[in-house]
Design a protein around this motif. Structure first.
Motif, PDB file in Angstrom:
ATOM      1  N   THR A   1       5.331  -8.892   0.909  1.00  0.00           N
ATOM      2  CA  THR A   1       5.364  -9.753  -0.600  1.00  0.00           C
ATOM      3  C   THR A   1       6.159 -11.160  -0.223  1.00  0.00           C
ATOM      4  O   THR A   1       7.076 -11.189   0.406  1.00  0.00           O
ATOM      5  CB  THR A   1       6.100  -8.909  -1.562  1.00  0.00           C
ATOM      6  OG1 THR A   1       7.250  -8.477  -1.254  1.00  0.00           O
ATOM      7  CG2 THR A   1       5.286  -7.594  -1.628  1.00  0.00           C
ATOM      8  N   SER A   2       5.737 -12.077  -0.949  1.00  0.00           N
ATOM      9  CA  SER A   2       6.391 -13.398  -0.957  1.00  0.00           C
ATOM     10  C   SER A   2       7.582 -13.339  -1.775  1.00  0.00           C
ATOM     11  O   SER A   2       8.403 -14.336  -1.597  1.00  0.00           O
ATOM     12  CB  SER A   2       5.280 -14.591  -1.322  1.00  0.00           C
ATOM     13  OG  SER A   2       5.176 -14.270  -2.805  1.00  0.00           O
ATOM     14  N   GLY A   3       7.510 -12.388  -2.785  1.00  0.00           N
ATOM     15  CA  GLY A   3       8.759 -12.561  -3.960  1.00  0.00           C
ATOM     16  C   GLY A   3       8.430 -13.409  -4.747  1.00  0.00           C
ATOM     17  O   GLY A   3       9.131 -13.924  -5.884  1.00  0.00           O
ATOM     18  N   GLY A   4       7.242 -14.386  -4.587  1.00  0.00           N
ATOM     19  CA  GLY A   4       6.890 -15.208  -5.603  1.00  0.00           C
ATOM     20  C   GLY A   4       5.708 -14.875  -6.402  1.00  0.00           C
ATOM     21  O   GLY A   4       5.666 -13.970  -7.189  1.00  0.00           O
ATOM     22  N   LYS A   5       4.482 -15.430  -5.894  1.00  0.00           N
ATOM     23  CA  LYS A   5       3.106 -15.027  -6.747  1.00  0.00           C
ATOM     24  C   LYS A   5       2.373 -14.279  -5.658  1.00  0.00           C
ATOM     25  O   LYS A   5       1.470 -13.390  -6.067  1.00  0.00           O
ATOM     26  CB  LYS A   5       2.442 -16.148  -7.047  1.00  0.00           C
ATOM     27  CG  LYS A   5       3.419 -17.098  -8.234  1.00  0.00           C
ATOM     28  CD  LYS A   5       2.654 -18.286  -8.827  1.00  0.00           C
ATOM     29  CE  LYS A   5       2.588 -19.408  -7.498  1.00  0.00           C
ATOM     30  NZ  LYS A   5       1.994 -20.589  -7.857  1.00  0.00           N
TER      31      LYS A   5
ATOM     32  N   PRO B   1       8.875  -6.350   3.535  1.00  0.00           N
ATOM     33  CA  PRO B   1       7.685  -6.210   4.443  1.00  0.00           C
ATOM     34  C   PRO B   1       7.154  -5.117   3.837  1.00  0.00           C
ATOM     35  O   PRO B   1       7.912  -4.061   3.386  1.00  0.00           O
ATOM     36  CB  PRO B   1       8.277  -5.958   5.837  1.00  0.00           C
ATOM     37  CG  PRO B   1       9.627  -6.823   5.756  1.00  0.00           C
ATOM     38  CD  PRO B   1      10.033  -6.661   4.465  1.00  0.00           C
ATOM     39  N   ILE B   2       5.767  -4.817   4.048  1.00  0.00           N
ATOM     40  CA  ILE B   2       5.259  -3.516   3.673  1.00  0.00           C
ATOM     41  C   ILE B   2       4.152  -2.965   4.842  1.00  0.00           C
ATOM     42  O   ILE B   2       3.705  -4.109   5.597  1.00  0.00           O
ATOM     43  CB  ILE B   2       4.510  -3.705   2.420  1.00  0.00           C
ATOM     44  CG1 ILE B   2       3.152  -4.510   2.502  1.00  0.00           C
ATOM     45  CG2 ILE B   2       5.442  -3.941   1.276  1.00  0.00           C
ATOM     46  CD1 ILE B   2       2.118  -4.554   1.156  1.00  0.00           C
ATOM     47  N   ALA B   3       3.930  -1.819   4.877  1.00  0.00           N
ATOM     48  CA  ALA B   3       2.969  -1.307   5.657  1.00  0.00           C
ATOM     49  C   ALA B   3       1.308  -1.550   5.201  1.00  0.00           C
ATOM     50  O   ALA B   3       1.292  -1.682   3.856  1.00  0.00           O
ATOM     51  CB  ALA B   3       3.064   0.193   6.085  1.00  0.00           C
ATOM     52  N   ARG B   4       0.491  -1.564   5.971  1.00  0.00           N
ATOM     53  CA  ARG B   4      -0.881  -1.919   5.501  1.00  0.00           C
ATOM     54  C   ARG B   4      -1.479  -0.684   4.418  1.00  0.00           C
ATOM     55  O   ARG B   4      -1.926  -1.307   3.361  1.00  0.00           O
ATOM     56  CB  ARG B   4      -1.838  -2.141   6.773  1.00  0.00           C
ATOM     57  CG  ARG B   4      -3.256  -2.639   6.336  1.00  0.00           C
ATOM     58  CD  ARG B   4      -3.905  -2.977   7.272  1.00  0.00           C
ATOM     59  NE  ARG B   4      -5.278  -3.407   7.239  1.00  0.00           N
ATOM     60  CZ  ARG B   4      -5.937  -4.112   8.392  1.00  0.00           C
ATOM     61  NH1 ARG B   4      -5.547  -4.331   9.394  1.00  0.00           N
ATOM     62  NH2 ARG B   4      -7.181  -4.321   8.013  1.00  0.00           N
ATOM     63  N   ASP B   5      -1.034   0.494   4.901  1.00  0.00           N
ATOM     64  CA  ASP B   5      -1.585   1.404   3.801  1.00  0.00           C
ATOM     65  C   ASP B   5      -0.801   1.315   2.539  1.00  0.00           C
ATOM     66  O   ASP B   5      -1.048   2.235   1.719  1.00  0.00           O
ATOM     67  CB  ASP B   5      -1.634   2.759   4.359  1.00  0.00           C
ATOM     68  CG  ASP B   5      -0.102   3.199   4.845  1.00  0.00           C
ATOM     69  OD1 ASP B   5       0.947   2.588   4.479  1.00  0.00           O
ATOM     70  OD2 ASP B   5       0.140   4.285   5.535  1.00  0.00           O
ATOM     71  N   GLU B   6       0.282   0.534   2.369  1.00  0.00           N
ATOM     72  CA  GLU B   6       1.100   0.434   1.133  1.00  0.00           C
ATOM     73  C   GLU B   6       0.132  -0.680   0.304  1.00  0.00           C
ATOM     74  O   GLU B   6       0.431  -0.706  -1.208  1.00  0.00           O
ATOM     75  CB  GLU B   6       2.373  -0.059   1.177  1.00  0.00           C
ATOM     76  CG  GLU B   6       3.333   1.037   1.888  1.00  0.00           C
ATOM     77  CD  GLU B   6       4.908   0.750   2.294  1.00  0.00           C
ATOM     78  OE1 GLU B   6       5.523   1.029   1.280  1.00  0.00           O
ATOM     79  OE2 GLU B   6       4.959  -0.278   2.971  1.00  0.00           O
ATOM     80  N   LEU B   7      -0.545  -1.474   0.745  1.00  0.00           N
ATOM     81  CA  LEU B   7      -1.168  -2.570   0.040  1.00  0.00           C
ATOM     82  C   LEU B   7      -1.828  -1.914  -1.473  1.00  0.00           C
ATOM     83  O   LEU B   7      -1.873  -2.669  -2.430  1.00  0.00           O
ATOM     84  CB  LEU B   7      -2.284  -3.464   0.952  1.00  0.00           C
ATOM     85  CG  LEU B   7      -2.814  -4.507   0.056  1.00  0.00           C
ATOM     86  CD1 LEU B   7      -1.688  -5.646  -0.141  1.00  0.00           C
ATOM     87  CD2 LEU B   7      -3.855  -5.104   1.160  1.00  0.00           C
ATOM     88  N   ALA B   8      -2.588  -1.011  -1.448  1.00  0.00           N
ATOM     89  CA  ALA B   8      -3.283  -0.414  -2.720  1.00  0.00           C
ATOM     90  C   ALA B   8      -2.475  -0.070  -3.634  1.00  0.00           C
ATOM     91  O   ALA B   8      -2.753  -0.265  -4.832  1.00  0.00           O
ATOM     92  CB  ALA B   8      -4.099   0.957  -2.177  1.00  0.00           C
ATOM     93  N   GLY B   9      -1.238   0.290  -3.367  1.00  0.00           N
ATOM     94  CA  GLY B   9      -0.184   0.740  -4.573  1.00  0.00           C
ATOM     95  C   GLY B   9       0.872  -0.498  -4.746  1.00  0.00           C
ATOM     96  O   GLY B   9       1.641  -0.200  -5.782  1.00  0.00           O
ATOM     97  N   LEU B  10       0.634  -1.572  -4.486  1.00  0.00           N
ATOM     98  CA  LEU B  10       1.347  -2.808  -4.742  1.00  0.00           C
ATOM     99  C   LEU B  10       0.902  -3.325  -6.072  1.00  0.00           C
ATOM    100  O   LEU B  10       0.046  -3.553  -6.237  1.00  0.00           O
ATOM    101  CB  LEU B  10       1.282  -3.978  -3.619  1.00  0.00           C
ATOM    102  CG  LEU B  10       2.174  -4.921  -3.505  1.00  0.00           C
ATOM    103  CD1 LEU B  10       3.558  -4.209  -3.150  1.00  0.00           C
ATOM    104  CD2 LEU B  10       1.756  -6.103  -2.560  1.00  0.00           C
ATOM    105  N   ARG B  11       2.025  -3.420  -6.764  1.00  0.00           N
ATOM    106  CA  ARG B  11       1.616  -3.976  -8.112  1.00  0.00           C
ATOM    107  C   ARG B  11       1.662  -5.148  -8.495  1.00  0.00           C
ATOM    108  O   ARG B  11       1.182  -5.948  -9.305  1.00  0.00           O
ATOM    109  CB  ARG B  11       2.822  -3.206  -9.297  1.00  0.00           C
ATOM    110  CG  ARG B  11       2.793  -1.731  -9.117  1.00  0.00           C
ATOM    111  CD  ARG B  11       3.615  -0.972 -10.200  1.00  0.00           C
ATOM    112  NE  ARG B  11       4.849  -1.683 -10.325  1.00  0.00           N
ATOM    113  CZ  ARG B  11       5.848  -1.200  -9.544  1.00  0.00           C
ATOM    114  NH1 ARG B  11       5.564   0.167  -9.081  1.00  0.00           N
ATOM    115  NH2 ARG B  11       7.118  -1.530  -9.673  1.00  0.00           N
ATOM    116  N   ASN B  12       2.633  -5.989  -7.712  1.00  0.00           N
ATOM    117  CA  ASN B  12       2.796  -7.408  -7.811  1.00  0.00           C
ATOM    118  C   ASN B  12       3.602  -7.932  -6.781  1.00  0.00           C
ATOM    119  O   ASN B  12       4.303  -7.223  -5.863  1.00  0.00           O
ATOM    120  CB  ASN B  12       3.362  -8.087  -9.069  1.00  0.00           C
ATOM    121  CG  ASN B  12       4.817  -7.235  -9.593  1.00  0.00           C
ATOM    122  OD1 ASN B  12       5.675  -7.496  -8.767  1.00  0.00           O
ATOM    123  ND2 ASN B  12       4.846  -6.348 -10.499  1.00  0.00           N
ATOM    124  N   ALA B  13       3.766  -9.295  -6.466  1.00  0.00           N
ATOM    125  CA  ALA B  13       4.428  -9.905  -5.443  1.00  0.00           C
ATOM    126  C   ALA B  13       6.238  -9.788  -5.665  1.00  0.00           C
ATOM    127  O   ALA B  13       6.726 -10.274  -4.951  1.00  0.00           O
ATOM    128  CB  ALA B  13       3.989 -11.194  -5.027  1.00  0.00           C
TER     129      ALA B  13
END
Length: 662
Positions: free
Chosen positions: A523-527, A606-618
């Protein structure tokens, strides 16, 4: 919906505390048992951008009609927030309240219609009102300003709610319910709301009285915004639709009506017909807007007199001043068009510390490094102080240092806090930072030495000098002309939903997969999102940057309506910019686990690729949750990151691009 301007000065912690102190002093007296007032205006919540500090309880933000119940000598009358009597329309609910056998009371709540998942469904509620069907409506009660002949307005909110809950304990009607609260920390409220599938919540400050009107003791945190707009025009319908296509909306600005966008969904058939008839009777030749619309925005518009107001729910205000993803809600008949303005969520700011003469006690030590002004507030939203930021970098050192070592580092410094002036520092000429390493001046001729952070003391020392963010080059200083990674920074138009960001990220990963390259996410921590691709040191700066640009341009050709390779706000409207420019010599990207100098102090994680679907925002993680995540990880989300990959001739061919010649 009235604009909460008059209370903005009360949002500081000092004044809020003073308000609470005065309230407690008043509550020292016995509660009043005077005559029940004829009218009662409801307490309203102030929109805020972030959860405030302090002790709060949160409740569901219902999407329905505000409803107050007046009970006197056994007679129940029901009023909406504008004191229109709805008793005859809600006889079943009035009867249910009568069965409670309460004394003289004023009760406050929200009338809703629930869908199959238990969430309020405002369009269904509105339709039910149109046909006069109230049998399935539920009256959620959340406060009791008066109860059984006692004036409770000066009692703490938690005591009023406890008394109300006790009064409802024998309720047998499915049409009456108590609105339960849930507890969540300042840091966890959004996560808690997400887990409950809530798109907005109301927070109430513990110890606060009931005060008619809008004030900061009740706050509203929204995932979607909602306010009134002036109707200034309409468009012709498309396809099989009758009436009109969309309403043109405006708000009052300093010199007249300002265009705010359109709404074309959420209307019932009866509303389409009613509105169309009203607007046809009010058509005018010219636009009522202060500034005329240009191009397609103003083409084919039927202008109307700006007298009608509608309430709209929408995702956000975009950078161009227009609302996005709007849904029509209602026509509040008693709203005045000349009072409709853009409602601004107000950040709750911490009180500025009082100036005081510095003493030896005005310091703290973090891992042996002296931290001056340790209680200086770095971020007014989270309330994080300077010593806490330094402690975070000490605690996160095992995870962030591997991303900093050997790399030239640039710092974003906020000596007086992120609300004041920020400094971007690439070289060691501005000031001497404790324990930081100055690199060979020949690495960047003509400038002061570049810097490296290679130890815990240097990391904490940088925080002592006001550093909030740490940015690194894509090459290490021992082989400065041969980058060992490249970065694709996915930067979205602010108007886009998060789903568009996820889609662009997946598309970029798919292209890398086709090329045979493994990308690593953070995540960028931004947008937006950062995709890091490790490389063998086989190419120079120009070739690496050109390859990243070729990927960006390839993505643009594949999805021209959603992705752009051209920087600039005008080129990014409605799109995600895949920024390859961070791969030039001297450019840098925020490091993994670095805090960002933004409200709330989010962290790039840093996130794993399989965490992408559950990511809510940056900005999903802040200092506390990022550290908890790092400590609790069972495995490395960047497993395989040490593998170095080569850019091959076939990859250039797949991207339909040419490798630069030397």
């Amino acid at each position: 919906m009235a604009k909460a301007e008059s209370e903005s000065a009360r949002l500081s912690a000092v004044e809020a505390d003073a308000t609470t102190t005065r309230s407690r002093a008043r509550r020292g007296k016995q509660a009043d048992t005077g005559r029940l007032p004829e009218r009662l205006s409801p307490q309203l919540a102030t929109p805020v951008e972030q959860p405030p500090a302090g002790e709060w309880r949160y409740e569901v933000q219902f999407h329905g009609y505000r409803l107050l119940a007046r009970i006197e000598k056994g007679e129940v009358r029901l009023f909406n927030r504008h004191h229109t009597d709805w008793t005859d329309r809600l006889k079943l609910h009035a009867e249910a309240l009568t069965q409670l056998d309460l004394g003289d009371s004023w009760l406050d709540g929200e009338l809703v219609l629930l869908d199959g998942t238990g969430h309020s469904d405002f369009p269904a509620l509105r339709q039910a009102f149109e046909i006069g069907r109230s049998v399935d409506m539920v009256y959620f009660l959340f406060d009791a300003p008066y109860l059984n002949g006692v004036d409770l307005r000066e009692q703490p909110v938690e005591e009023r709610r406890a008394a109300l809950k006790n009064a409802l304990k024998n309720n047998a009607s499915k049409r009456l319910r108590f609105s339960e609260a849930f507890s969540a920390s300042q840091h966890d409220i959004f996560e808690s709301a997400s887990a409950l599938s809530l798109d907005s919540v109301v927070g109430k400050r513990l110890g606060s009285p009931y005060v008619s009107g809008r004030n900061p003791d009740w706050v509203k945190l929204k995932c979607r915004l909602r306010q009134c707009f002036v109707i200034v025009g309409f468009t012709r319908p498309q396809g099989k639709r009758n009436g009109f296509g969309a309403l043109l909306l405006a708000v009052n600005g300093p010199s007249g009506l300002v265009y705010a966008g359109r709404v074309g969904t959420g209307f019932s058939q009866s509303q389409l017909k009613q509105l169309h008839e009203q607007m046809c009777a009010q058509e005018r030749e010219t636009s009522p807007l202060d500034q005329p619309l240009k191009g397609a925005q103003g083409r084919g518009v039927h202008w109307v007199e700006p007298t009608q107001v509608c309430e709209v729910e929408f995702a956000e205000w975009a950078g161009d001043g227009l609302i996005r993803h709007a849904v029509f809600l209602d026509l509040p008949g008693d709203s005045q068009a000349n009072r409709v303005v853009r409602e601004q969520p107000m950040p709750i700011k911490a009180a500025a510390p009082k100036p005081k003469r510095r003493t030896k006690g005005d310091t703290a030590k973090v891992d042996g490094v002296v931290i001056t002004h340790p209680d200086r507030v770095i971020d007014s939203v989270s309330g994080v102080q300077k010593a806490e930021l330094a402690q975070y970098y000490l605690d996160i050192a095992p995870w962030i240092l591997p991303h900093l070592k050997l790399r030239p580092v640039a710092l974003v410094r906020a000596p007086e806090g992120i609300g004041e002036e920020l400094f971007f520092q690439k070289h060691a000429d501005r000031l001497e930072i404790p324990h930081i390493t100055q690199l060979d001046p020949r690495l960047d001729p003509g400038h002061a030495p570049l810097m490296e952070i290679d130890s815990i003391h240097a990391l904490v020392g940088a925080a002592q000098m006001g550093a909030v963010e740490f940015h690194t080059w894509t090459a290490t200083h021992d082989r400065i002309e041969a980058p060992d990674l490249f970065v694709l920074d996915l930067d979205p138009d602010p108007s886009l939903p998060w789903s568009a960001m996820l889609e662009a990220t997946r598309m970029t990963l798919s292209v890398l997969d086709e090329l045979g390259l493994q990308g690593f996410l953070k995540t960028s921590g931004g947008k937006g999102m950062h995709i890091i691709v490790p490389l063998a040191r086989s190419e120079g700066w120009d070739t690496t940057k050109a390859f990243a640009k070729a990927i960006s341009q390839f993505l643009t050709r594949q999805m021209p309506q959603r992705i752009t390779a051209t920087m600039g706000p005008k080129n990014r409207v409605g799109k995600v910019f895949v920024d390859y420019l961070r791969n030039a010599r001297g450019a840098s990207t925020v490091a993994a686990y670095s805090v960002r100098a933004r409200p709330g102090l989010p962290v790039s994680v840093p996130i794993a690729r399989d965490e992408l679907a559950g990511l809510r925002n940056a900005q999903q993680w802040d200092m506390q949750t990022a550290l908890e995540r790092a400590k609790g990880l069972g495995g490395d989300p960047w497993e395989g990151y040490s593998h170095r990959q080569r850019i091959t001739a076939r990859m250039w061919e797949q991207l339909d691009a040419q490798k630069p010649t030397d």
